[in-house]
Design an enzyme around this catalytic site. Structure first.
Site, PDB file in Angstrom:
ATOM      1  CG  ASP A 158      36.382  -8.904 -59.336  1.00 37.46           C
ATOM      2  OD1 ASP A 158      36.530  -9.703 -60.274  1.00 37.46           O
ATOM      3  OD2 ASP A 158      36.295  -9.257 -58.151  1.00 37.46           O
ATOM      4  CG  HIS A 208      40.781 -15.545 -54.623  1.00 38.62           C
ATOM      5  ND1 HIS A 208      39.484 -15.559 -54.197  1.00 38.62           N
ATOM      6  CD2 HIS A 208      40.895 -14.423 -55.388  1.00 38.62           C
ATOM      7  CE1 HIS A 208      38.844 -14.508 -54.691  1.00 38.62           C
ATOM      8  NE2 HIS A 208      39.687 -13.798 -55.415  1.00 38.62           N
ATOM      9  CG  HIS A 228      40.212  -8.374 -55.860  1.00 38.20           C
ATOM     10  ND1 HIS A 228      41.378  -9.047 -55.582  1.00 38.20           N
ATOM     11  CD2 HIS A 228      39.330  -9.326 -56.251  1.00 38.20           C
ATOM     12  CE1 HIS A 228      41.204 -10.341 -55.801  1.00 38.20           C
ATOM     13  NE2 HIS A 228      39.960 -10.538 -56.212  1.00 38.20           N
ATOM     14  CG  HIS A 229      36.938 -10.473 -53.347  1.00 35.32           C
ATOM     15  ND1 HIS A 229      35.811 -10.485 -54.147  1.00 35.32           N
ATOM     16  CD2 HIS A 229      37.872 -11.226 -53.997  1.00 35.32           C
ATOM     17  CE1 HIS A 229      36.051 -11.226 -55.229  1.00 35.32           C
ATOM     18  NE2 HIS A 229      37.289 -11.673 -55.167  1.00 35.32           N
ATOM     19  CG  HIS A 232      41.699  -9.349 -60.017  1.00 38.39           C
ATOM     20  ND1 HIS A 232      41.605  -9.410 -61.389  1.00 38.39           N
ATOM     21  CD2 HIS A 232      40.521  -9.855 -59.545  1.00 38.39           C
ATOM     22  CE1 HIS A 232      40.429  -9.923 -61.722  1.00 38.39           C
ATOM     23  NE2 HIS A 232      39.751 -10.194 -60.636  1.00 38.39           N
ATOM     24  CG  ASP A 233      40.290 -13.267 -59.470  1.00 39.69           C
ATOM     25  OD1 ASP A 233      40.209 -12.919 -58.275  1.00 39.69           O
ATOM     26  OD2 ASP A 233      39.343 -13.147 -60.272  1.00 39.69           O
ATOM     27  CE  LYS A 241      38.402 -16.234 -58.243  1.00 40.15           C
ATOM     28  NZ  LYS A 241      37.373 -15.782 -59.189  1.00 40.15           N
TER      29      LYS A 241
HETATM   30 FE   LIG Z   1      38.751 -12.314 -56.794  1.00 36.25          FE
HETATM   31 FE   LIG Z   2      37.927 -11.467 -60.144  1.00 34.96          FE
END
Ligand SMILES: [Fe+2]
Ligand SMILES: [Fe+2]
Length: 326
Positions: free
Chosen positions: A278, A224, A249-250, A195-196, A199
Site C-alpha cells: 500500500d 475506512h 493495513h494502516h 483493502h480500501d 473509502k
Molecule cells: Fe487504506
Molecule cells: Fe490503500
C-alpha cells in the site's frame, strides 16, 4: 469513489491491449488536443476507428503517433472491451505473462468502472474474485519480475489503479515469502483488491484534497478500515486473513497506526504484506500535491520505518526484489 480518469462518457484504454486479426467490438476514439477545443472547455473526442474494423499491423503501428499510447472507448462499451480482452488473453494462452497480466488488469478496470456507475459491493466483490483468480493464473504461467511489472503499471493513484497495483505487489511479495498455494494467493490478492473498500464512504472532495486534511476529514479517512470490515464481515466467503488485510493495513508495528493501534504481535501477516504494498504504491504514484518518488527513494523511506511501521523481514524480502542482480 474516483476510480479512473473518465471524461464526458469516454474511458481511456491502453493501445497495447489491442490485437490484429479480429473485428473490434467497439468504436475507438482519440482525444482532441487542439488549443481551440481546450479553450472551449471540457474534453473533446473524435471517432478514430469504427466498430467491426479489423485492425491491421499498420493500424497498430500508427496508434502511437496518433494517441501517445492511449485511445478511448465510450463508457457504455466497457463490457464489450472487457469481453474482448478476455478472449485475447485466452487466445494468447501462456505465451507472454506480462501481456497476459496487462490484459487481465484492463479487463478488471473496465468492469470496475462499470460497477462504479451504480453497482454495489456485491459487484465489486465478484470482480475482485475474478481478478484474483486470473492474476494468480497469469503469475503461475511464467516469471513476472517486479521491476518489469512496475514499468507496466499506471501510477496515478485513482482508486482502481491503486487497488490493482496493491494486489499485484501483494501477490509478488507473498510469493517471495514462500506462499505458493494458488488458493491462498488468490485470497491475498482479493483481500488487497478490497483493502480500501471503506473509502466508498469518503466524499471524493476529501479523498482528492490537495492540502492537509482537517481534523474532521482525518477522522473520516481513518474510519475506512473499519467501514471496509463492516461491509465484508458477514460474508462467509471471506477468510480471517482477508478481513484483517482490510481492517489492519494502516496498523503499525509500534502500535501507532489506526484504527485500533494494535502492536506487532496482533497484526496479521497478510495485513503486513498489504501495508508494504500500500505505502509502496502510494509513494510511487502521482498525487495532486506531489510528484511520485523514485523506487530507490521509496525503498529507503520504507527501510527507515522498518521495525516501527513495517515488518522488517517482509520488507527485506521486498527491497531485495528490486535490488537483485543490480
Ligand atoms: Fe487504506
Ligand atoms: Fe490503500
Amino acid at each position: 469513489m474516483p476510480l479512473a480518469p473518465t471524461t464526458a462518457g469516454y474511458m481511456p484504454i491502453a493501445c497495447s491491449t489491442l490485437r490484429t486479426g479480429a473485428p473490434l467490438p467497439f468504436d475507438l476514439y482519440v482525444r482532441m488536443e487542439h488549443q481551440q477545443t481546450r479553450n472551449r472547455g471540457g474534453d473533446h473526442f473524435a471517432l478514430y476507428l469504427s466498430r467491426d474494423h479489423e485492425l491491421s499491423a499498420r493500424d497498430i503501428a500508427e496508434f502511437d503517433d496518433r494517441s501517445a499510447g492511449c485511445l478511448y472507448i465510450q463508457f457504455d462499451a466497457s463490457i464489450e472491451y472487457s469481453g474482448y480482452l478476455q478472449r485475447c488473453a485466452e487466445a494468447e494462452g501462456d505465451q507472454n505473462p506480462l501481456l497476459r497480466y496487462q490484459t487481465v488488469r484492463e479487463a478488471a478496470k473496465a468492469m470496475m468502472l462499470d460497477a462504479a456507475r451504480g453497482g454495489g459491493v456485491d459487484q465489486v466483490v465478484r470482480i475482485s474474485e475474478d481478478f484474483s483468480r486470473e492474476l494468480v493464473k497469469s503469475a503461475a504461467s511464467g516469471e513476472l519480475p517486479v521491476r518489469d511489472l512496475f514499468g507496466l503499471m499506471e501510477h496515478d493513484y485513482y482508486t482502481f489503479t491503486h487497488v490493482c497495483n496493491v494486489s499485484t505487489y501483494s501477490l509478488v511479495l507473498a510469493k517471495s515469502l514462500g506462499i505458493s498455494a494458488p488458493a491462498e494467493l488468490e485470497q491475498i490478492v482479493q483481500g488487497a483488491m478490497l483493502h480500501d473498500l471503506g473509502k466508498r464512504e469518503i466524499p471524493a472532495a476529501v479523498l482528492n484534497k490537495r492540502g492537509r486534511p482537517t481534523a474532521n476529514e482525518w477522522r473520516l479517512i481513518q474510519r475506512h478500515p473499519s467501514d471496509g470490515l463492516k461491509e465484508l464481515i458477514y460474508r462467509p466467503e471471506f477468510s480471517w486473513g482477508q478481513l484483517m488485510m482490510v481492517y489492519q493495513h494502516h496498523e503499525k508495528l509500534n502500535g501507532r497506526g489506526y484504527p485500533a493501534g494494535v502492536g506487532s504481535g496482533e497484526i496479521h501477516p497478510w495485513a503486513r504484506i498489504c501495508a508494504i504494498a500500500d505505502v509502496f504504491d502510494a509513494l510511487t504514484c502521482y498525487r495532486p500535491y506531489r510528484k511520485p518518488l523514485s523506487t530507490a527513494e521509496t525503498l529507503s523511506y520504507l527501510e527507515r520505518h522498518a521495525g516501527t511501521t513495517f515488518d522488517p523481514e517482509f520488507l527485506l524480502c521486498w527491497t531485495s526484489l528490486f535490488r537483485e542482480d543490480r
